[in-house]
Design a protein around this motif. Structure first.
Motif, PDB file in Angstrom:
ATOM      1  N   ALA A 250       0.821  -1.213   0.000  1.00  0.00           N
ATOM      2  CA  ALA A 250       0.000   0.000   0.000  1.00  0.00           C
ATOM      3  C   ALA A 250       0.851   1.257   0.000  1.00  0.00           C
ATOM      4  O   ALA A 250       0.400   2.323  -0.438  1.00  0.00           O
ATOM      5  N   ARG A 251       2.096   1.148   0.472  1.00  0.00           N
ATOM      6  CA  ARG A 251       3.028   2.284   0.476  1.00  0.00           C
ATOM      7  C   ARG A 251       3.978   2.257  -0.718  1.00  0.00           C
ATOM      8  O   ARG A 251       4.924   3.033  -0.786  1.00  0.00           O
ATOM      9  N   LEU A 257       9.832  -3.436  -7.096  1.00  0.00           N
ATOM     10  CA  LEU A 257       8.801  -4.186  -7.813  1.00  0.00           C
ATOM     11  C   LEU A 257       7.893  -3.283  -8.636  1.00  0.00           C
ATOM     12  O   LEU A 257       7.243  -3.737  -9.574  1.00  0.00           O
ATOM     13  N   PHE A 258       7.845  -2.011  -8.298  1.00  0.00           N
ATOM     14  CA  PHE A 258       6.996  -1.063  -9.014  1.00  0.00           C
ATOM     15  C   PHE A 258       7.760  -0.283 -10.077  1.00  0.00           C
ATOM     16  O   PHE A 258       7.164   0.499 -10.822  1.00  0.00           O
ATOM     17  N   LEU A 296      -5.973  -1.631  -3.105  1.00  0.00           N
ATOM     18  CA  LEU A 296      -4.669  -1.903  -3.701  1.00  0.00           C
ATOM     19  C   LEU A 296      -4.735  -2.051  -5.215  1.00  0.00           C
ATOM     20  O   LEU A 296      -3.716  -1.901  -5.899  1.00  0.00           O
ATOM     21  N   LYS A 297      -5.896  -2.360  -5.732  1.00  0.00           N
ATOM     22  CA  LYS A 297      -6.017  -2.727  -7.141  1.00  0.00           C
ATOM     23  C   LYS A 297      -5.465  -1.665  -8.092  1.00  0.00           C
ATOM     24  O   LYS A 297      -4.700  -2.008  -9.018  1.00  0.00           O
ATOM     25  N   PRO A 298      -5.800  -0.366  -7.947  1.00  0.00           N
ATOM     26  CA  PRO A 298      -5.276   0.625  -8.896  1.00  0.00           C
ATOM     27  C   PRO A 298      -3.752   0.685  -8.927  1.00  0.00           C
ATOM     28  O   PRO A 298      -3.153   0.841  -9.993  1.00  0.00           O
ATOM     29  N   ARG A 299      -3.112   0.546  -7.777  1.00  0.00           N
ATOM     30  CA  ARG A 299      -1.655   0.602  -7.734  1.00  0.00           C
ATOM     31  C   ARG A 299      -1.039  -0.557  -8.516  1.00  0.00           C
ATOM     32  O   ARG A 299      -0.073  -0.402  -9.247  1.00  0.00           O
ATOM     33  N   LEU A 300      -1.622  -1.739  -8.363  1.00  0.00           N
ATOM     34  CA  LEU A 300      -1.088  -2.910  -9.046  1.00  0.00           C
ATOM     35  C   LEU A 300      -1.367  -2.860 -10.547  1.00  0.00           C
ATOM     36  O   LEU A 300      -0.512  -3.233 -11.357  1.00  0.00           O
TER      37      LEU A 300
END
Length: 336
Positions: A250-251, A257-258, A296-300
């Motif tokens: 979430a942070r 990984l991002f 969390l979905k939008p970030r992933l």
């Protein structure tokens, strides 16, 4: 979010057909020979999977072509794909591949586990084809698939430890692909063996540091483990496991990984593997986004998009044309 389109399907078909029958250059995974009589050209060793530089790339290129043929029936290349698969997936050529495996000098480690898993993925794809030719292809390849399924069943209970690398030895990636075959064929013994291996290897993992990528990775060890557990665990159990495994998503952590991987030199075959990491992460992020809490979905999903954008322009690159389109198709069109 990027998606597969007819235009991309045409591009992928062109890339695949350009190298699937290209015998040279060739890279052998020919571990041991008994004498000069076993030193042969690629097509003599592997009458079916001789192209695309190496055996496993040839296997997953055939998967790509078979999936393109089923999913995008209207592409201009459909006739060429059908003609290639008709000539490739024959009982005689499959018998030649089996003969290679049955040589006294063939080792049990040939293409384990990456090539094994891709072969089962190819068979799983063929088993879904409803056309006469698709059923014919599936029947022809089935003896080879059953051989590798049997090898998985023998090997996995003896594999005390997983292989946590971003290269072909990655066991999480192999379990994910092999699972498709177990489901498609109703092989309960294999399905149970795969699931038990996933739980035994990864069930207690927590607070992953995500020390990746390494300089020659083609897979994301962290996200492949997460995708493996998503595939094998019930949803509520996976959510609990995933929260322990990557507790700071979430942070935006672990930040690596991002962040799409930088590929500094695509003329170097090993460095060029890193394009695969970007595509592999995009595939995993896409699946994981559907299995996490809505917050969390939008970030992933955004991470999946950024990794795709970093790799899609290079599918036909010098050291990527024979394998990257398969990884891209997984990221764009795969469904579980």
């Amino acid at each position: 979010m990027n998606n597969m389109t007819v235009e991309r399907a045409e591009e992928f078909a062109r890339i695949a057909l350009n190298h699937v029958g290209r015998e040279y250059p060739a890279k052998f995974d020919h571990h041991m020979v008994a004498g000069p009589h076993e030193v042969k050209v690629p097509r003599a060793l592997h009458p079916l999977f001789y192209g695309s530089l190496d055996w496993h790339s040839s296997v997953h290129t055939h998967w790509l072509l078979a999936r393109l043929y089923r999913r995008f029936t209207g592409v201009r290349a459909a006739g060429d794909i059908r003609a290639w698969l008709d000539g490739a997936l024959t009982p005689d050529k499959v018998a030649g591949e089996l003969a290679y495996l049955n040589r006294p000098t063939s080792t049990s480690g040939f293409q384990r586990p990456y090539g094994w898993a891709w072969l089962l993925m190819l068979q799983a794809e063929l088993e879904t084809h409803a056309t006469d030719e698709g059923r014919r292809w599936a029947k022809a390849l089935r003896p080879l698939a059953e051989t590798f399924a049997a090898r998985f069943k023998r090997w996995l209970p003896l594999a005390t430890y997983p292989t946590r690398v971003g290269a072909n030895g990655n066991t999480a990636f192999a379990l994910v692909l092999a699972r498709r075959y177990a489901l498609a064929t109703g092989d309960r013994e294999l399905a149970e063996t795969l699931a038990a291996s996933a739980r035994r290897w990864y069930g207690m993992d927590a607070a992953c540091q995500a020390w990746e990528p390494s300089g020659t990775d083609a897979l994301s060890p962290t996200l492949m483990e997460a995708e493996c557990m998503r595939a094998f665990l019930p949803r509520d159990e996976f959510e609990s496991w995933f929260g322990r495994f990557l507790p700071d998503l979430a942070r935006g952590e672990p930040a690596t990984l991002f962040t799409p991987v930088t590929v500094s030199d695509r003329s170097d075959g090993l460095t060029a593997h890193l394009d695969g990491v970007n595509l592999n992460r995009a595939w995993a992020w896409r699946h994981l986004a559907a299995a996490v809490p809505p917050s969390l979905k939008p970030r992933l999903e955004e991470a999946a998009r950024r990794h795709l954008d970093a790799a899609l322009p290079y599918l036909a690159s010098e050291n990527g044309d024979f394998w990257l389109a398969s990884f891209a198709f997984l990221a764009l069109d795969d469904c579980d």
